[in-house]
Design a protein around this motif. Structure first.
Motif, PDB file in Angstrom:
ATOM      1  N   LYS A 409       0.906  -1.277   0.024  1.00 26.75           N
ATOM      2  CA  LYS A 409       0.111   0.192  -0.074  1.00 26.75           C
ATOM      3  C   LYS A 409       0.883   1.353  -0.018  1.00 26.75           C
ATOM      4  O   LYS A 409       0.534   2.314  -0.699  1.00 26.75           O
ATOM      5  CB  LYS A 409      -1.050  -0.121   1.252  1.00 26.75           C
ATOM      6  N   GLU A 410       2.080   1.186   0.723  1.00 25.62           N
ATOM      7  CA  GLU A 410       2.905   2.434   1.069  1.00 25.62           C
ATOM      8  C   GLU A 410       3.378   2.499  -0.548  1.00 25.62           C
ATOM      9  O   GLU A 410       3.512   3.882  -0.831  1.00 25.62           O
ATOM     10  CB  GLU A 410       4.029   2.124   1.851  1.00 25.62           C
ATOM     11  N   GLY A 417      -2.051  11.109  -4.450  1.00 29.58           N
ATOM     12  CA  GLY A 417      -2.373  12.441  -3.863  1.00 29.58           C
ATOM     13  C   GLY A 417      -3.191  12.536  -2.799  1.00 29.58           C
ATOM     14  O   GLY A 417      -4.070  13.144  -2.684  1.00 29.58           O
ATOM     15  N   GLY A 418      -2.567  11.847  -1.798  1.00 28.63           N
ATOM     16  CA  GLY A 418      -3.296  11.659  -0.370  1.00 28.63           C
ATOM     17  C   GLY A 418      -4.416  10.891  -0.246  1.00 28.63           C
ATOM     18  O   GLY A 418      -5.062  10.730   0.814  1.00 28.63           O
ATOM     19  N   VAL A 419      -5.032  10.125  -1.417  1.00 32.14           N
ATOM     20  CA  VAL A 419      -5.929   9.151  -1.094  1.00 32.14           C
ATOM     21  C   VAL A 419      -5.285   7.843  -0.649  1.00 32.14           C
ATOM     22  O   VAL A 419      -4.271   7.436  -1.402  1.00 32.14           O
ATOM     23  CB  VAL A 419      -6.537   8.948  -2.505  1.00 32.14           C
ATOM     24  N   THR A 420      -5.909   7.117   0.411  1.00 27.94           N
ATOM     25  CA  THR A 420      -5.496   5.655   0.659  1.00 27.94           C
ATOM     26  C   THR A 420      -5.749   4.593  -0.092  1.00 27.94           C
ATOM     27  O   THR A 420      -6.771   4.758  -0.819  1.00 27.94           O
ATOM     28  CB  THR A 420      -5.800   5.610   2.192  1.00 27.94           C
ATOM     29  N   ALA A 427     -13.894   3.476  -3.242  1.00 22.70           N
ATOM     30  CA  ALA A 427     -14.597   4.331  -4.407  1.00 22.70           C
ATOM     31  C   ALA A 427     -14.305   3.686  -5.838  1.00 22.70           C
ATOM     32  O   ALA A 427     -14.637   4.366  -6.885  1.00 22.70           O
ATOM     33  CB  ALA A 427     -13.730   5.643  -4.219  1.00 22.70           C
ATOM     34  N   LYS A 428     -13.757   2.506  -6.001  1.00 18.40           N
ATOM     35  CA  LYS A 428     -13.562   1.872  -7.117  1.00 18.40           C
ATOM     36  C   LYS A 428     -12.714   2.803  -8.039  1.00 18.40           C
ATOM     37  O   LYS A 428     -13.013   2.978  -9.372  1.00 18.40           O
ATOM     38  CB  LYS A 428     -15.020   1.690  -7.895  1.00 18.40           C
ATOM     39  N   ARG A 429     -11.604   3.137  -7.590  1.00 16.91           N
ATOM     40  CA  ARG A 429     -10.629   3.929  -8.420  1.00 16.91           C
ATOM     41  C   ARG A 429      -9.117   3.347  -8.722  1.00 16.91           C
ATOM     42  O   ARG A 429      -8.238   3.841  -9.243  1.00 16.91           O
ATOM     43  CB  ARG A 429     -10.292   5.176  -7.555  1.00 16.91           C
ATOM     44  N   ILE A 460      -0.908  -1.652 -11.534  1.00 14.77           N
ATOM     45  CA  ILE A 460      -1.973  -1.135 -10.798  1.00 14.77           C
ATOM     46  C   ILE A 460      -1.947   0.063 -11.167  1.00 14.77           C
ATOM     47  O   ILE A 460      -1.005   0.991 -11.422  1.00 14.77           O
ATOM     48  CB  ILE A 460      -1.610  -1.198  -9.188  1.00 14.77           C
ATOM     49  N   LEU A 461      -3.436   0.864 -11.647  1.00 15.29           N
ATOM     50  CA  LEU A 461      -3.556   1.867 -12.208  1.00 15.29           C
ATOM     51  C   LEU A 461      -4.716   2.600 -11.348  1.00 15.29           C
ATOM     52  O   LEU A 461      -5.505   1.952 -10.639  1.00 15.29           O
ATOM     53  CB  LEU A 461      -4.039   1.920 -13.532  1.00 15.29           C
ATOM     54  N   PHE A 462      -4.618   4.098 -11.270  1.00  9.53           N
ATOM     55  CA  PHE A 462      -5.532   4.744 -10.538  1.00  9.53           C
ATOM     56  C   PHE A 462      -6.326   5.830 -11.282  1.00  9.53           C
ATOM     57  O   PHE A 462      -5.967   6.237 -12.218  1.00  9.53           O
ATOM     58  CB  PHE A 462      -4.383   5.709  -9.393  1.00  9.53           C
TER      59      PHE A 462
END
Length: 864
Positions: A409-410, A417-420, A427-429, A460-462
């Motif tokens: 996770k880290e 951008g501050g989202v964990t 949020a399905k992101r 992994i994509l955001f």
């Protein structure tokens, strides 16, 4: 005057094409001995003889071709349709404005009176030495009726040399088996029996027999280059292909000898379609041109085997490759390759500029474009929603150890951008492009190949606030050196914008794309469209009469598929073929696709089901198409759902004309036989899966036909016609990886620090394999001049049912509306995934197209 001399006559017009030098098989035989100086004379020969071919039409007159009408309303003593007298062609008609190129019309006059009823079919015999192509027959002045049209489009061989079997053709009416006029029932059954054959013997060129077989002809056991037989086993399940009945190899009696590929004669239209020239171009490229090119590079050393820098790659589109004239003299501009090959002594293999670098030269390297192509590129249906962390594997841990991802996770949260991670999951992101399970079982063997060094990758994509995707991390895994069962050796690479870390990140993305390229070509493209469709084409021809409404619905969507698949077995997916030479899995390519077929699900091929399964959409009755997309600006899904709904609406409307109730589906004997055979023989290795529709309801029929049409048309277009626009620039979509990312303290690492371009080029596809890849995907990405697109038919008289014709017209109008919507979306700057940094609008699901390399167009069928 005696009534004998006043018997009424029906006037007929027979349209046909003589066999001539443009015949595809004739051209193949000219070049079969290799590319020689004589090959350049093909077009000269065509020019010289074209006039002679036209003049020879008079030889069709006399007692060379006979037709015999069959009544649909009057019977003979046996209860079968009454036969008219055998009648021969009368005269050659002047050119008609409605005729296509090289078509000739002949008149014929049948003795036929009102007592003979209405013709519903005819027999035809050819007593000429050569075959000819029968286009159509039109009957006029039929007593108490008027005009009848027969759309034929079939090769007619010499009657005596093809088993003395009369060919039968039916009028363009549409009948369920139970509604067929009684006088035609025997003939309807007779024709289907002829198409099925008896399952024995070696198929001949003139055969029209459709039967099933395993993929047992890919390797060459007698030549020491075997491949597993695909199909017929739990280990290697596979869809079936057309049976040819060739001789078996001595080494393996279950394998067929390599050689000419049989396809039912009417699947190979010969000189009639320019797409045949495209297919012939692949064969000629494989058998003739590439061996000469390989010799020039590796033996004569007339050009370097490595690209020196990125500009050297770009020279492929700006100047081509210079070869000595003695090499050029052996390579002639064949029809399908005329825009690739130049033999003017200057350049050879000068490729068109790929779309991905037509506007912006270097934006392909950006993370934004890398991520955009995951949802708007040539392989847009692999990405899925990340629903658990860390990502896990479905591989057997006793064989492959613990394949759970090592990404933390880290590592991800550095660029979120501050989202964990937990917040993004909720949020399905977060999304994943996961090739771990597909490649790990084969990676030890792949990496033992001479030039292959590859990882299995996870990316992994955001989903950012602006609707675009951002890659967060790439995991690179390779098998443990002491055994696969010990689990992978993995490392995680994070984005970087400068220094050696940026080069490592660029190389990590290249390894992802190499995985993606191989998976795309073998699974997304070949397996999930070409291979899985062939059994449906076979079953349709064996079980559904040309009079059947479902035959008329589906037949355009099989055009050329059996033919191009046969060519693929001969030149593309065979042992040592083009795919094995230029894509990462090499000799394990088809075996890998068999492993993926184990998990293929027919019903999941429907686009809505696919999107839901991958977590890219959720069912929502209030949303357009009943789905709410998780990534709203997902070009493949947005355009695809429009096309899917149009197809399903057309199928639903058409099917309802003939099947008002579920009972009508259940009682249709041909339909039930078709579906049973498609499942139990065509996809025999998966026949016991519970997800197959049972074909007991109208909805079963609508769903199944919609999936077949979608797969053959839009799905294939989405994964095929972008191959050269994106992959023609090998830097953007490399197909091979030849070394792992260098480790600190090695000379390769030091070179990577000082010269990122050389490090990249030494990692990806080298020059010769690049030339193979580009030559083939340019052909595969082209449209033929006579392509028929979704919502079109090659003949307006494909049915006499006015309701069906009106519904089909509405279908075409709806597709035109969708085209306009796509154009509007591509002009909307807020939809950033549709254009991307490379400024390439997403048009792969734009229905219509011009000839050539257009990056758009949805053909009816898998025709290339």
């Amino acid at each position: 005057m005696s009534p004998l001399f006043n018997k009424p006559k029906i006037k007929g017009t027979v349209v046909l094409m003589p066999k001539n030098v443009l015949d595809f098989n004739a051209i193949t035989s000219v070049a079969s001995g290799g590319v020689t100086d004589n090959a350049k004379n093909i077009f000269d020969t065509v020019t010289d003889l074209a006039g002679g071919a036209i003049d020879s039409v008079t030889s069709f007159l006399g007692r060379n071709i006979s037709l015999q009408l069959i009544s649909a309303t009057q019977t003979d003593a046996s209860g079968n349709g009454k036969l008219g007298s055998e009648t021969y062609l009368d005269s050659h008609l002047p050119p008609l404005p409605t005729l296509g190129a090289r078509q000739d019309a002949f008149s014929i006059n049948f003795e036929w009176d009102a007592a003979s009823g209405i013709p519903g079919a005819f027999y035809i015999k050819n007593f000429r030495t050569d075959e000819f192509f029968l286009v159509s027959v039109t009957l006029e002045d039929i007593p108490n009726y008027g005009t009848l049209n027969f759309v034929c489009n079939s090769w007619i061989y010499n009657f005596n040399n093809s088993g003395k079997k009369k060919r039968i053709f039916f009028v363009n009416d549409t009948y369920l088996p139970s509604a067929t006029p009684a006088p035609l029932l025997k003939y309807r059954k007779e024709e289907l029996e002829a198409l099925r054959g008896d399952g024995t013997g070696k198929r001949q060129e003139y055969d029209r027999i459709y039967d099933y077989d395993l993929y047992n002809d890919l390797g060459d056991p007698d030549g020491g280059d075997p491949r597993p037989i695909l199909g017929g086993s739990v280990i290697y399940p596979y869809p079936r292909r057309v049976r040819s009945g060739r001789e078996r190899t001595k080494t393996d009696p279950n394998s067929e000898k390599p050689g000419p590929i049989y396809v039912p004669r009417d699947e190979n239209f010969g000189h009639l379609k320019s797409s045949d020239f495209l297919m012939y171009g692949i064969k000629s490229l494989s058998q003739d041109v590439l061996p000469l090119l390989k010799s020039a590079i590796f033996e004569l050393k007339v050009t370097s085997s490595e690209f020196s820098n990125f500009d050297d790659v770009r020279s492929l589109y700006e100047g081509g490759i210079k070869l000595p004239t003695d090499i050029l003299s052996k390579i002639s501009p064949l029809p399908a390759l005329k825009e690739i090959f130049r033999t003017d002594g200057e350049n050879f293999l000068q490729f068109p500029l790929p779309h991905v670098i037509q506007v912006k030269r270097s934006e392909w390297m950006t993370d934004d474009e890398f991520a955009r192509e995951v949802i708007a590129g040539v392989n847009p249906n692999i990405i899925r929603l990340l629903q658990e962390f860390p990502p896990k594997s479905s591989l057997d841990p006793s064989l492959y150890g613990d394949q759970t991802s090592t990404i933390t996770k880290e590592q991800l949260e550095i660029n979120m951008g501050g989202v964990t991670v937990d917040e993004a999951l909720g949020a399905k992101r977060l999304f994943i492009l996961d090739y771990q399970d597909a490649f790990i079982p084969y990676l030890t063997r792949i990496n033992s190949l001479p030039t292959s060094k590859a990882y299995a990758t996870r990316t992994i994509l955001f989903l950012k606030d602006d609707g675009t995707l951002k890659p967060l991390a790439i995991e690179l895994s390779k098998p443990h050196p002491s055994g696969d069962n010990l689990g992978p050796v993995s490392k995680v690479v994070l984005p970087a914008i400068d220094g050696v870390d940026s080069t490592i990140w660029l190389l990590a993305k290249a390894h992802v794309i190499v995985n993606d390229s191989g998976y795309h070509q073998l699974m997304s493209h070949w397996l999930n469209t070409h291979a899985v469709m062939e059994p449906f084409a076979i079953a349709t021809n064996r079980n559904l009469s040309v009079l059947h409404p479902v035959y008329k619905l589906l037949y355009p969507h099989y055009r050329d598929t059996i033919n191009i698949n046969g060519l693929a077995r001969q030149s593309l997916i065979n042992a040592g073929g083009i795919i094995e030479q230029s894509f990462l899995p090499g000799k394990y390519s088809m075996e890998m696709s068999s492993a993926v077929y184990k998990n293929w699900v027919f019903t999941d091929q429907a686009l809505p089901a696919d999107l839901v399964k991958r977590g890219l959409a959720v069912e929502d009755p209030s949303a357009p198409h009943g789905l709410r997309l998780v990534i709203e600006d997902y070009p493949y899904a947005v355009d695809g759902l429009e096309i899917w709904d149009a197809i399903k609406s057309w199928v639903e409307e058409y099917v309802s004309f003939y099947y008002p109730t579920d009972v009508a589906v259940q009682q249709d004997t041909e339909l039930q036989a078709w579906w049973k055979e498609a499942v139990e023989k065509g996809h025999a290795d998966l026949k016991d899966k519970p997800w197959w529709p049972k074909m007991q309801t109208v909805e079963d029929l609508i769903k199944s036909c919609s999936i077949i049409i979608w797969t053959a048309s839009a799905l294939h277009a989405a994964v095929n016609f972008g191959q050269y626009p994106y992959g023609g620039y090998i830097l953007n979509r490399p197909t091979l990886s030849r070394r792992f990312i260098p480790e600190p303290g090695t000379p390769e690492y030091d070179e990577m620090v000082t010269n990122y371009q050389k490090a990249y080029l030494k990692t990806i596809t080298p020059k010769y394999e690049t030339l193979i890849d580009l030559s083939v995907i340019e052909i595969l990405s082209r449209h033929a001049s006579d392509e028929i697109y979704l919502g079109q038919r090659d003949n307006p008289n494909w049915t006499t049912d006015s309701k069906a014709l009106e519904a089909f017209k509405r279908f075409g109008s709806k597709l035109a509306e969708i085209e306009a919507k796509i154009s509007a979306k591509n002009s909307d700057p807020s939809l950033r995934n549709r254009i991307g940094p490379v400024e390439l609008p997403y048009t792969l699901l734009h229905r219509s197209s011009e000839e050539g390399l257009t990056f758009k167009g949805i053909p009816n069928s898998i025709s290339i």
